[in-house]
Design a protein around this motif. Structure first.
Motif, PDB file in Angstrom:
ATOM      1  N   ASP A   9      -9.342  -6.797   7.453  1.00 58.99           N
ATOM      2  CA  ASP A   9      -9.157  -5.407   7.858  1.00 58.99           C
ATOM      3  C   ASP A   9      -7.984  -4.833   7.070  1.00 58.99           C
ATOM      4  O   ASP A   9      -7.385  -5.529   6.262  1.00 58.99           O
ATOM      5  CB  ASP A   9      -8.860  -5.325   9.369  1.00 58.99           C
ATOM      6  CG  ASP A   9     -10.076  -5.747  10.194  1.00 58.99           C
ATOM      7  OD1 ASP A   9     -11.209  -5.577   9.706  1.00 58.99           O
ATOM      8  OD2 ASP A   9      -9.880  -6.248  11.310  1.00 58.99           O
ATOM      9  N   ALA A  10      -7.638  -3.607   7.373  1.00 56.80           N
ATOM     10  CA  ALA A  10      -6.544  -2.941   6.664  1.00 56.80           C
ATOM     11  C   ALA A  10      -5.302  -3.822   6.565  1.00 56.80           C
ATOM     12  O   ALA A  10      -4.886  -4.426   7.546  1.00 56.80           O
ATOM     13  CB  ALA A  10      -6.216  -1.635   7.361  1.00 56.80           C
ATOM     14  N   SER A  21       0.834  -1.206   0.000  1.00 54.97           N
ATOM     15  CA  SER A  21       0.000   0.000   0.000  1.00 54.97           C
ATOM     16  C   SER A  21       0.867   1.253   0.000  1.00 54.97           C
ATOM     17  O   SER A  21       1.969   1.254   0.547  1.00 54.97           O
ATOM     18  CB  SER A  21      -0.949   0.008   1.199  1.00 54.97           C
ATOM     19  OG  SER A  21      -0.228   0.249   2.381  1.00 54.97           O
ATOM     20  N   GLN A  58      -9.715  -4.648   2.183  1.00 54.31           N
ATOM     21  CA  GLN A  58     -11.077  -4.870   1.706  1.00 54.31           C
ATOM     22  C   GLN A  58     -11.099  -5.882   0.561  1.00 54.31           C
ATOM     23  O   GLN A  58     -11.950  -6.772   0.522  1.00 54.31           O
ATOM     24  CB  GLN A  58     -11.644  -3.527   1.242  1.00 54.31           C
ATOM     25  CG  GLN A  58     -13.075  -3.570   0.763  1.00 54.31           C
ATOM     26  CD  GLN A  58     -13.464  -2.272   0.050  1.00 54.31           C
ATOM     27  OE1 GLN A  58     -12.832  -1.230   0.239  1.00 54.31           O
ATOM     28  NE2 GLN A  58     -14.473  -2.343  -0.778  1.00 54.31           N
ATOM     29  N   ASP A  67      -4.207   2.296  -0.880  1.00 52.29           N
ATOM     30  CA  ASP A  67      -3.995   2.355   0.563  1.00 52.29           C
ATOM     31  C   ASP A  67      -4.328   1.027   1.248  1.00 52.29           C
ATOM     32  O   ASP A  67      -4.866   0.124   0.626  1.00 52.29           O
ATOM     33  CB  ASP A  67      -4.780   3.522   1.206  1.00 52.29           C
ATOM     34  CG  ASP A  67      -6.275   3.358   1.026  1.00 52.29           C
ATOM     35  OD1 ASP A  67      -6.814   2.284   1.365  1.00 52.29           O
ATOM     36  OD2 ASP A  67      -6.919   4.314   0.544  1.00 52.29           O
ATOM     37  N   ARG A  68      -4.006   0.957   2.513  1.00 53.56           N
ATOM     38  CA  ARG A  68      -4.161  -0.284   3.281  1.00 53.56           C
ATOM     39  C   ARG A  68      -5.613  -0.725   3.424  1.00 53.56           C
ATOM     40  O   ARG A  68      -5.899  -1.900   3.534  1.00 53.56           O
ATOM     41  CB  ARG A  68      -3.508  -0.135   4.648  1.00 53.56           C
ATOM     42  CG  ARG A  68      -4.169   0.901   5.536  1.00 53.56           C
ATOM     43  CD  ARG A  68      -3.429   1.080   6.836  1.00 53.56           C
ATOM     44  NE  ARG A  68      -2.132   1.698   6.599  1.00 53.56           N
ATOM     45  CZ  ARG A  68      -1.128   1.663   7.470  1.00 53.56           C
ATOM     46  NH1 ARG A  68      -1.261   1.067   8.622  1.00 53.56           N
ATOM     47  NH2 ARG A  68       0.017   2.251   7.189  1.00 53.56           N
ATOM     48  N   TYR A  69      -6.534   0.243   3.404  1.00 51.01           N
ATOM     49  CA  TYR A  69      -7.952  -0.105   3.576  1.00 51.01           C
ATOM     50  C   TYR A  69      -8.488  -0.792   2.339  1.00 51.01           C
ATOM     51  O   TYR A  69      -9.196  -1.790   2.420  1.00 51.01           O
ATOM     52  CB  TYR A  69      -8.760   1.145   3.934  1.00 51.01           C
ATOM     53  CG  TYR A  69      -8.200   1.801   5.168  1.00 51.01           C
ATOM     54  CD1 TYR A  69      -8.369   1.199   6.426  1.00 51.01           C
ATOM     55  CD2 TYR A  69      -7.440   2.961   5.083  1.00 51.01           C
ATOM     56  CE1 TYR A  69      -7.800   1.747   7.565  1.00 51.01           C
ATOM     57  CE2 TYR A  69      -6.877   3.526   6.219  1.00 51.01           C
ATOM     58  CZ  TYR A  69      -7.058   2.911   7.452  1.00 51.01           C
ATOM     59  OH  TYR A  69      -6.483   3.452   8.574  1.00 51.01           O
TER      60      TYR A  69
END
Length: 102
Positions: free
Chosen positions: A79-80, A41, A74, A68-70
């Protein structure tokens, strides 16, 4: 368009059990030559980014950056997640093609 393609492909690879996540596991899979592609990410810490990219470069594993991590978490139903490794050559090659297009 091509962005959603790689996203659904990553989901498919996840359901096929060809994806692992988490810094320690990813580094372990790179070391054992099982990782065919590493997704990192953009918001990973400098420390993590360096550790993962250095290890991947040494073992010649391609690395691609994602938003990004989210988003990354997903896409694999967790989770992230800062880093994800794809363990299947076919999935990895197709993901690289799609990510390089987007």
């Amino acid at each position: 368009m091509s962005q959603s393609k790689w996203m659904s492909l990553l989901g498919l690879a996840t359901r096929a059990g060809k994806v692992i996540s988490g810094e320690e596991l990813v580094v372990k899979e790179i070391r054992s030559n099982k990782a065919k592609l590493v997704l990192l990410s953009e918001d990973a810490s400098l420390n993590t980014t360096k550790k993962v990219t250095d290890k991947a470069a040494y073992y010649r594993v391609p690395v691609r950056r994602v938003e990004d991590r989210y988003l990354l978490g997903q896409l694999i139903g967790k989770d992230a997640r800062v880093t994800v490794a794809v363990l299947d050559k076919g999935f990895a090659e197709k993901l690289i093609t799609l990510l390089d297009e987007s």
